[in-house]
Design a protein around this motif. Structure first.
Motif, mmCIF file in Angstrom:
data_model
loop_
_atom_site.group_PDB
_atom_site.id
_atom_site.type_symbol
_atom_site.label_atom_id
_atom_site.label_comp_id
_atom_site.label_asym_id
_atom_site.label_seq_id
_atom_site.Cartn_x
_atom_site.Cartn_y
_atom_site.Cartn_z
ATOM 1 N N ALA A 49 4.204 11.082 4.636
ATOM 2 C CA ALA A 49 3.866 9.987 3.731
ATOM 3 C C ALA A 49 2.455 9.500 3.949
ATOM 4 O O ALA A 49 1.799 9.034 3.021
ATOM 5 C CB ALA A 49 4.843 8.826 3.918
ATOM 6 N N TYR A 50 1.982 9.608 5.173
ATOM 7 C CA TYR A 50 0.651 9.117 5.494
ATOM 8 C C TYR A 50 -0.312 10.286 5.442
ATOM 9 O O TYR A 50 -0.097 11.303 6.107
ATOM 10 C CB TYR A 50 0.645 8.452 6.878
ATOM 11 N N MET A 103 0.879 -1.167 0.000
ATOM 12 C CA MET A 103 0.000 0.000 0.000
ATOM 13 C C MET A 103 0.917 1.216 0.000
ATOM 14 O O MET A 103 1.768 1.342 0.879
ATOM 15 C CB MET A 103 -0.905 -0.004 1.228
ATOM 16 N N ARG A 104 0.760 2.079 -0.972
ATOM 17 C CA ARG A 104 1.688 3.191 -1.160
ATOM 18 C C ARG A 104 1.942 3.992 0.114
ATOM 19 O O ARG A 104 3.086 4.286 0.461
ATOM 20 C CB ARG A 104 1.206 4.113 -2.275
ATOM 21 N N GLU A 105 0.891 4.348 0.834
ATOM 22 C CA GLU A 105 1.060 5.169 2.031
ATOM 23 C C GLU A 105 1.859 4.445 3.101
ATOM 24 O O GLU A 105 2.730 5.038 3.741
ATOM 25 C CB GLU A 105 -0.304 5.595 2.593
ATOM 26 N N LEU A 106 1.564 3.162 3.291
ATOM 27 C CA LEU A 106 2.320 2.402 4.284
ATOM 28 C C LEU A 106 3.758 2.192 3.832
ATOM 29 O O LEU A 106 4.684 2.301 4.638
ATOM 30 C CB LEU A 106 1.653 1.054 4.570
ATOM 31 N N ALA A 153 5.628 5.391 4.511
ATOM 32 C CA ALA A 153 5.826 5.631 5.942
ATOM 33 C C ALA A 153 6.887 4.688 6.508
ATOM 34 O O ALA A 153 7.781 5.120 7.239
ATOM 35 C CB ALA A 153 4.505 5.478 6.686
ATOM 36 N N PHE A 154 6.795 3.411 6.168
ATOM 37 C CA PHE A 154 7.789 2.449 6.655
ATOM 38 C C PHE A 154 9.179 2.778 6.116
ATOM 39 O O PHE A 154 10.160 2.744 6.866
ATOM 40 C CB PHE A 154 7.401 1.026 6.237
ATOM 41 N N LEU A 155 9.267 3.079 4.831
ATOM 42 C CA LEU A 155 10.578 3.358 4.245
ATOM 43 C C LEU A 155 11.161 4.678 4.748
ATOM 44 O O LEU A 155 12.373 4.826 4.853
ATOM 45 C CB LEU A 155 10.504 3.313 2.722
ATOM 46 N N TYR A 156 10.293 5.630 5.106
ATOM 47 C CA TYR A 156 10.773 6.860 5.740
ATOM 48 C C TYR A 156 11.458 6.525 7.065
ATOM 49 O O TYR A 156 12.581 6.951 7.318
ATOM 50 C CB TYR A 156 9.615 7.835 5.983
ATOM 51 N N ASP A 183 -4.201 -3.570 11.449
ATOM 52 C CA ASP A 183 -3.936 -3.002 12.775
ATOM 53 C C ASP A 183 -3.147 -1.705 12.655
ATOM 54 O O ASP A 183 -3.475 -0.703 13.300
ATOM 55 C CB ASP A 183 -3.168 -3.989 13.657
ATOM 56 N N ILE A 184 -2.123 -1.720 11.831
ATOM 57 C CA ILE A 184 -1.291 -0.525 11.649
ATOM 58 C C ILE A 184 -2.128 0.623 11.088
ATOM 59 O O ILE A 184 -2.035 1.758 11.556
ATOM 60 C CB ILE A 184 -0.080 -0.834 10.741
ATOM 61 N N LEU A 185 -2.957 0.333 10.112
ATOM 62 C CA LEU A 185 -3.822 1.372 9.542
ATOM 63 C C LEU A 185 -4.781 1.932 10.594
ATOM 64 O O LEU A 185 -5.010 3.143 10.637
ATOM 65 C CB LEU A 185 -4.611 0.819 8.356
ATOM 66 N N ALA A 186 -5.317 1.074 11.427
ATOM 67 C CA ALA A 186 -6.225 1.533 12.484
ATOM 68 C C ALA A 186 -5.494 2.435 13.471
ATOM 69 O O ALA A 186 -6.038 3.449 13.917
ATOM 70 C CB ALA A 186 -6.846 0.341 13.205
#
Length: 83
Positions: free
Chosen positions: A77-78, A14-17, A20-23, A50-53
């Motif tokens: 990013a998010y 998922m692009r946003e995740l 965020a993770f790569l940041y 869970d992470i999205l929530a």
């Protein structure tokens, strides 16, 4: 965990995740202590729903992940709460 394994676990599909993770992996992780790194590695094993929530504020963030979720929310990013 090797750098390659960790980078692979940061790819969420998922692009946003992903952003965020790569940041966190690229900008924060290298400069932090072993405790933060261990927490981030554990965080990568959590499930995307869970992470999205947590990011959207729809569920309480576990205390051990509060700093990570805050970093991800504020990295640009998010996009913010999902409806």
């Amino acid at each position: 965990m090797s750098p390659g394994q960790l980078r692979w676990r940061c790819r969420r599909g998922m692009r946003e995740l992903d952003r965020a993770f790569l940041y966190v992996l690229g900008e924060v992780y290298p400069q932090r202590d072993a405790a933060f790194r261990a927490t981030f590695e554990a965080f990568t094993a959590e499930q995307d729903p869970d992470i999205l929530a947590w990011l959207a504020g729809r569920a309480p963030t576990p205390p051990e992940y509060a700093e990570l979720v805050s970093l991800m929310r504020n990295c640009g990013a998010y996009p913010g709460p999902l409806s």
